[in-house]
Scaffold this active site. Sequence first.
Site, PDB file in Angstrom:
ATOM      1  N   CYS A  74      -0.518  -3.912 -10.810  1.00 34.37           N
ATOM      2  CA  CYS A  74      -0.747  -4.407  -9.445  1.00 34.37           C
ATOM      3  C   CYS A  74      -1.075  -3.241  -8.523  1.00 34.37           C
ATOM      4  O   CYS A  74      -0.631  -2.110  -8.753  1.00 34.37           O
ATOM      5  CB  CYS A  74       0.499  -5.122  -8.900  1.00 34.37           C
ATOM      6  SG  CYS A  74       0.998  -6.602  -9.784  1.00 34.37           S
ATOM      7  N   ASP A  75      -1.820  -3.549  -7.478  1.00 36.22           N
ATOM      8  CA  ASP A  75      -2.055  -2.538  -6.444  1.00 36.22           C
ATOM      9  C   ASP A  75      -2.289  -3.241  -5.109  1.00 36.22           C
ATOM     10  O   ASP A  75      -2.914  -4.304  -5.067  1.00 36.22           O
ATOM     11  CB  ASP A  75      -3.268  -1.665  -6.765  1.00 36.22           C
ATOM     12  CG  ASP A  75      -3.310  -0.441  -5.870  1.00 36.22           C
ATOM     13  OD1 ASP A  75      -2.622   0.546  -6.206  1.00 36.22           O
ATOM     14  OD2 ASP A  75      -3.987  -0.467  -4.834  1.00 36.22           O
TER      15      ASP A  75
END
Length: 212
Positions: free
Chosen positions: A80-81
């Site tokens: 995730c980012d």
Amino acid sequence: MSADESGPMRFVLASASPARLALLRAAGVDPEVIVSGVDEDAASGPPDELALVLAEHKAHSVADRLALGHRAGTTLVLGCDSVLERAGVAFGKPRSASEAVTRWRQMRGEQGLLHTGHCLIALDAERRDHRSISALASATVRFGTPSDAEIDAYVATGEPLAVAGGFTLDRLGGWFVEGIEGDPGTVLGLSLPLLRRLLLDLDVSVPSLWHR
């Protein structure tokens, strides 16, 4: 797919984020954490695309390492980012305390769009394949109006320097967020409803991941 049907299910979080780890644990999943080491400053592009590309880079970086010595059963890798967008500009982690102070003084009383990219990869020893799926979640953040003294005190804690956008929702920064339009998990760095849809697309049942 379930752990009982296809052998042990291993869930790996390719992120050092305490908020993502806490969110997964509260939702019944106890992941193994393997930090990707991806350079977030090496990628560029529109804020939403940037969040998705970085999530994919993180997930694939860890999945590629795990594939070399993959054990029996299925391994799920989640990358995730998060990126804050304001006026079409992407804001990641502030590079310095002075940058964090300036950013907070500019965004108080305003709003921004927090994008969180998700990339889920399934490594299957029996099928000998590598399936990947990605999606983006976005939520609008309405910031409060902290005073200069409050901003200085907040930045002095060091918290804003470690998180995308320079703020948190579940810790000290929560004092200065007036509201969220969308899934609050997106702002924390991981949308559980979106992750559930990704899991279903890979034929993984959410209850099969619950830690018992």
